[in-house]
Scaffold this motif. Sequence first.
Motif, mmCIF file in Angstrom:
data_model
loop_
_atom_site.group_PDB
_atom_site.id
_atom_site.type_symbol
_atom_site.label_atom_id
_atom_site.label_comp_id
_atom_site.label_asym_id
_atom_site.label_seq_id
_atom_site.Cartn_x
_atom_site.Cartn_y
_atom_site.Cartn_z
ATOM 1 N N GLY A 30 20.854 -2.438 -49.669
ATOM 2 C CA GLY A 30 21.819 -3.493 -49.390
ATOM 3 C C GLY A 30 22.244 -4.154 -50.684
ATOM 4 N N SER A 49 28.760 -12.642 -50.073
ATOM 5 C CA SER A 49 27.584 -12.346 -49.253
ATOM 6 C C SER A 49 26.318 -12.691 -50.035
ATOM 7 C CB SER A 49 27.578 -10.869 -48.838
ATOM 8 O OG SER A 49 27.911 -10.036 -49.938
ATOM 9 N N TYR A 54 22.431 -12.399 -46.402
ATOM 10 C CA TYR A 54 21.660 -11.152 -46.336
ATOM 11 C C TYR A 54 20.419 -11.336 -45.465
ATOM 12 C CZ TYR A 54 18.650 -7.374 -48.223
ATOM 13 O OH TYR A 54 17.811 -6.310 -48.380
ATOM 14 N N SER A 238 21.215 0.434 -44.976
ATOM 15 C CA SER A 238 22.477 0.125 -44.295
ATOM 16 C C SER A 238 23.692 0.161 -45.213
ATOM 17 C CB SER A 238 22.380 -1.268 -43.663
ATOM 18 O OG SER A 238 22.337 -2.281 -44.673
ATOM 19 N N TRP A 240 24.778 -2.714 -46.356
ATOM 20 C CA TRP A 240 25.379 -4.030 -46.092
ATOM 21 C C TRP A 240 25.648 -4.751 -47.415
ATOM 22 C CZ3 TRP A 240 24.630 -9.181 -47.094
ATOM 23 C CH2 TRP A 240 25.302 -10.084 -46.271
ATOM 24 N N PRO A 241 26.769 -5.441 -47.565
ATOM 25 C CA PRO A 241 27.862 -5.705 -46.629
ATOM 26 C C PRO A 241 28.987 -4.678 -46.696
ATOM 27 C CG PRO A 241 28.191 -7.050 -48.556
ATOM 28 C CD PRO A 241 26.912 -6.268 -48.795
ATOM 29 N N ASP A 251 29.259 -2.320 -38.359
ATOM 30 C CA ASP A 251 28.444 -3.489 -38.051
ATOM 31 C C ASP A 251 26.977 -3.108 -38.247
ATOM 32 O OD1 ASP A 251 28.311 -6.272 -36.338
ATOM 33 O OD2 ASP A 251 26.653 -4.923 -35.824
ATOM 34 N N LEU A 252 26.215 -3.966 -38.874
ATOM 35 C CA LEU A 252 24.817 -3.653 -39.170
ATOM 36 C C LEU A 252 24.027 -3.361 -37.900
ATOM 37 C CD1 LEU A 252 22.436 -3.406 -41.098
ATOM 38 C CD2 LEU A 252 22.200 -5.900 -41.051
#
Length: 286
Positions: A30, A49, A54, A238, A240-241, A251-252
């Motif tokens: 991430g 973010s 997070y 993931s 993310w973001p 979307d996570l």
Amino acid sequence: MSKTDRFSQEPPAVVQSSWVLPSGACDSHGHIFPARKLYPTDNETMPLSPIEFYLDVHAQLGFERGVIVQGGAYKFDNSAMLDALDQHRDSLRGVALLPADTAETQLADYRSRNVRALRFTSGGASRIDNFPAIAPKLANLGLHAEMYIGLTGFLDRATALLGQVVPLVLDHLAGPFDSAIGTDDPGFQRLLALLRHEDIWIKLTPQRNSAQFPRYADVRPFQDALITARPDRLVWGSDWPFPNMSEQTPDLGALVTLFGEWVTDDTLRQSILVDNAAALYGFSQK
């Protein structure tokens, strides 16, 4: 409201996963992009973010651990990541970007602050061609290298990279690659052989290799093949973001649900999300 605007106001609510994450689950890839006034960057394209967002989105899903990968927007200024690691020593680890001439003493300091790897890419601040120059220092300190150089880019350099005696972690399913090649592709088959026998780890992050947003069915066979080859050398991340994914930003929570649909065995989930991540990044075993 755009995703960037929503990030700029409050942590986003994520779709709840259809299954419960095991205790100690780790999102192994991430990024954070805090307020520009606190951590300046000349790259204004990244969604705001900060570490608080997070941690919030991970808490919504039950992640207890995470690995922050230095965002290219900050280049060699790792201060935002390091500050986050200092504040959350038990639950976070880091992957830094640093130039090849970085002193071993600085690398040792980063390691003491829970950085566990340096990242190398085919372009940007920390290029793969610089890896051999710093690899001996990584080996001395027990650090590994994370790479996002494409399947072909890795295979073309595999002998030289593996010869540095540093564990290699390949981001994004060892991509990017075109999912149309299929798992019988000779290059992918060579990757599987290397995964079985060499000091390689792979992050199961599907979306950047897929032409089938948002279910990514075209890359599931690649993940299944990796799991069959070496389940003890896989972690889940993931991204993310989800920088620079625009209208195909996932979307996570939906990604977590998808992982649970693709991996239904609880023992395997535990291995990928908890045990393997703990071994690779130095978390305590749950």
